[in-house]
Design an enzyme around this catalytic site. Structure first.
Site, short mmCIF file in Angstrom:
data_model
loop_
_atom_site.label_atom_id
_atom_site.label_comp_id
_atom_site.label_asym_id
_atom_site.label_seq_id
_atom_site.Cartn_x
_atom_site.Cartn_y
_atom_site.Cartn_z
N LYS A 72 51.87 59.14 -65.19
CA LYS A 72 51.75 59.18 -66.66
C LYS A 72 50.27 59.21 -67.06
O LYS A 72 49.39 58.87 -66.24
CB LYS A 72 52.43 57.95 -67.27
CG LYS A 72 51.80 56.63 -66.85
CD LYS A 72 52.62 55.43 -67.33
CE LYS A 72 51.98 54.12 -66.84
NZ LYS A 72 52.85 52.96 -67.15
N TYR B 46 20.39 52.26 -80.11
CA TYR B 46 20.70 51.81 -81.47
C TYR B 46 20.71 50.29 -81.58
O TYR B 46 21.23 49.59 -80.72
CB TYR B 46 22.08 52.33 -81.89
CG TYR B 46 22.17 53.83 -81.97
CD1 TYR B 46 21.26 54.56 -82.73
CD2 TYR B 46 23.17 54.51 -81.30
CE1 TYR B 46 21.36 55.94 -82.81
CE2 TYR B 46 23.27 55.89 -81.38
CZ TYR B 46 22.37 56.60 -82.14
OH TYR B 46 22.48 57.96 -82.22
C1 LIG Z 1 52.89 52.32 -65.84
C2 LIG Z 1 54.16 51.84 -65.27
C3 LIG Z 1 54.29 51.58 -63.88
C4 LIG Z 1 53.12 51.64 -62.93
O1 LIG Z 1 52.44 50.40 -62.96
P1 LIG Z 1 51.21 50.11 -61.97
O2 LIG Z 1 50.91 48.68 -62.21
O3 LIG Z 1 50.12 51.01 -62.38
O4 LIG Z 1 51.69 50.37 -60.59
C5 LIG Z 1 55.53 51.25 -63.39
N1 LIG Z 1 56.60 51.17 -64.20
C6 LIG Z 1 56.52 51.36 -65.54
C7 LIG Z 1 57.74 51.22 -66.37
C8 LIG Z 1 55.30 51.68 -66.11
O5 LIG Z 1 55.22 51.87 -67.44
#
Ligand SMILES: *Cc1c(COP(=O)(O)O)cnc(C)c1O
Length: 422
Positions: free
Chosen positions: A47, A277
């Site tokens: 994702k 800044y």
């Molecule tokens: C993002 C996500 C993962 C992966 O989690 P990690 O800690 O990066 O391994 C697994 N399951 C769900 C539902 C997620 O949203």
């Protein structure tokens, strides 16, 4: 005088700012985690453009290394994988009422469902006259989506009657951990117990699922009793540690992303020179300042003053405010050999694998977590792909280095060498 018509470059110019993604590191991490969770299988979570690493390239590398499934939040992300020709099972678990469920069914994308979305998927399946593949999600405590425990039995019953109508197939049962990154906490036991009960309720009702899954990276690494049939691995595949007190190397992981650029300006300044800044930093003595052309528009958090930048093997903290496009390091008395003119063009690495500052150092400078640092590196930073294993095999520009050397700070790793060879 007439100016010529502007012309676009024939080939893309070299990347001035790049996140170098080592596909060999991704494959290594997937193999290592597959071994840790065997006989359970790995779902590679890609994702958010694979946490900034590039979804398609990462998915392909993960599948080559033995990942059996892919996971994404949104159906739109799953459809991008399909459009790239990836045919492996893909699960998407976060929807709105505008989600393209029909597209998911047509593209053979598995859909995680928690409540109203079950009926939305079924409506699409009915119209298409094609069965959906669904994973039923139970909320075991996280309090986000997932069917509440008291509604679970009825939810399972509804799914089974749709299955009997030929509108869907229940492929999986799943849930998600809340505190698995803190292995001492008791809530993970409670979540696991609720998950086991939910699976038993579904099986007693007649669900014949292929896969049960609850573990993310921290769950996979700290809870062998949470592996079930599948673990959903994100962070670990990118070579980072989900645990506060443990480094990637201690977990057998290799960070896959190196964020780097080159010094774009360098100058000697007197004591009292204000920097960036707000003048939150002034030099305390005559020194040399180097300008690093990465800023918050590139995804480097503005609050991360003090974060490390490595130039010629030496690490310097960012001084003054990080701006939209740039930040400054004070080369100070530990400074590099060379005059300001010769320092322009030197490589500046914010984070990378062994021998470079870690993503975790940027996370602590920003008061955040490693997940956020890598995921937010913006589209203005080019992604460059290297394959350190292939280059090492082919002997590209690198003397053979034993893998055992990978953990030695200061020793160039295969990854570092491949990066330098770019
Ligand atoms: C993002 C996500 C993962 C992966 O989690 P990690 O800690 O990066 O391994 C697994 N399951 C769900 C539902 C997620 O949203």
């Amino acid at each position: 005088m007439n100016y010529p018509e502007p012309q676009l470059p024939q080939s893309p110019p070299p990347a001035e700012r790049t996140a170098v993604i080592d596909l060999a590191a991704i494959r290594h991490n997937v193999r290592h985690l597959s071994h840790v969770v065997s006989p359970a299988r790995v779902m590679a979570v890609v994702k958010a453009d694979a946490y900034g690493h590039g979804a398609v390239q990462t998915a392909q590398a993960a599948l080559e290394a033995g990942a059996a499934w892919l996971g994404v939040a949104h159906i739109s992300e799953a459809l991008e994988l399909r459009a790239a020709g990836i045919t492996a099972p893909v699960l998407a678990w976060l929807h709105t009422q505008d989600t393209a469920f029909a597209e998911a069914i047509r593209a053979n994308v598995d859909v995680g469902v928690s409540g109203w979305d079950l009926d939305a998927v079924v409506t699409a399946a009915r119209e298409l006259e094609m069965p959906a593949r669904v994973h039923l999600k139970i909320d075991t405590g996280l309090g986000r989506n997932g069917c509440p425990e008291d509604l679970w039995e009825a939810f399972v019953g509804r799914a089974l009657s749709y299955q009997e109508e030929g509108l869907l197939r229940v492929v999986g049962i799943f849930s998600h951990f809340a505190v698995a990154d803190e292995p001492h906490r008791p809530e993970t036991d409670e979540q696991l117990q609720k998950f086991r009960v939910a699976v038993a309720v579904a099986e007693d009702a007649g669900v014949d699922r292929e896969v049960r899954h609850i573990a993310n990276t921290p769950g996979a690494l700290s809870r062998p009793d949470a592996h079930f049939d599948l673990v959903r691995i994100g962070l670990g595949m990118y070579g980072l540690s989900p645990f506060a007190g443990q480094t990637p190397a201690e977990l057998g992981l290799q960070p896959a992303m190196t964020l780097k650029t080159t010094i774009s300006a360098c100058k000697e300044v007197p004591a009292g020179q204000g920097v960036s800044y707000g003048f939150t930093y002034r030099t305390s003595e005559p020194t040399t300042l180097a300008l690093v052309p990465l800023g918050y528009a590139d995804g480097v958090p503005r609050v991360a003053t003090g974060g490390p930048v490595q130039v010629d093997g030496q690490v310097y903290p960012v001084v003054g405010r990080i701006a939209m496009d740039q930040m400054v390091v004070d080369l100070g008395r530990t400074g590099l050999a060379g005059t300001p003119q010769t320092l322009v063009g030197r490589e500046a690495v914010l984070f990378g694998g062994a021998g470079y500052p870690g993503v975790d150092e940027w996370a602590s400078a920003a008061g955040s977590i490693n997940y956020e640092i890598i995921t937010r590196i913006s589209g203005r930073v080019a992604r460059t792909y290297v394959d350190s294993a292939a280059e090492a095999e082919a002997g590209v520009d690198s003397p053979p280095i034993a893998l055992e050397a990978a953990g030695d700070a200061g020793q160039p790793t295969e990854t570092a060498q491949a990066v330098q060879a770019l």
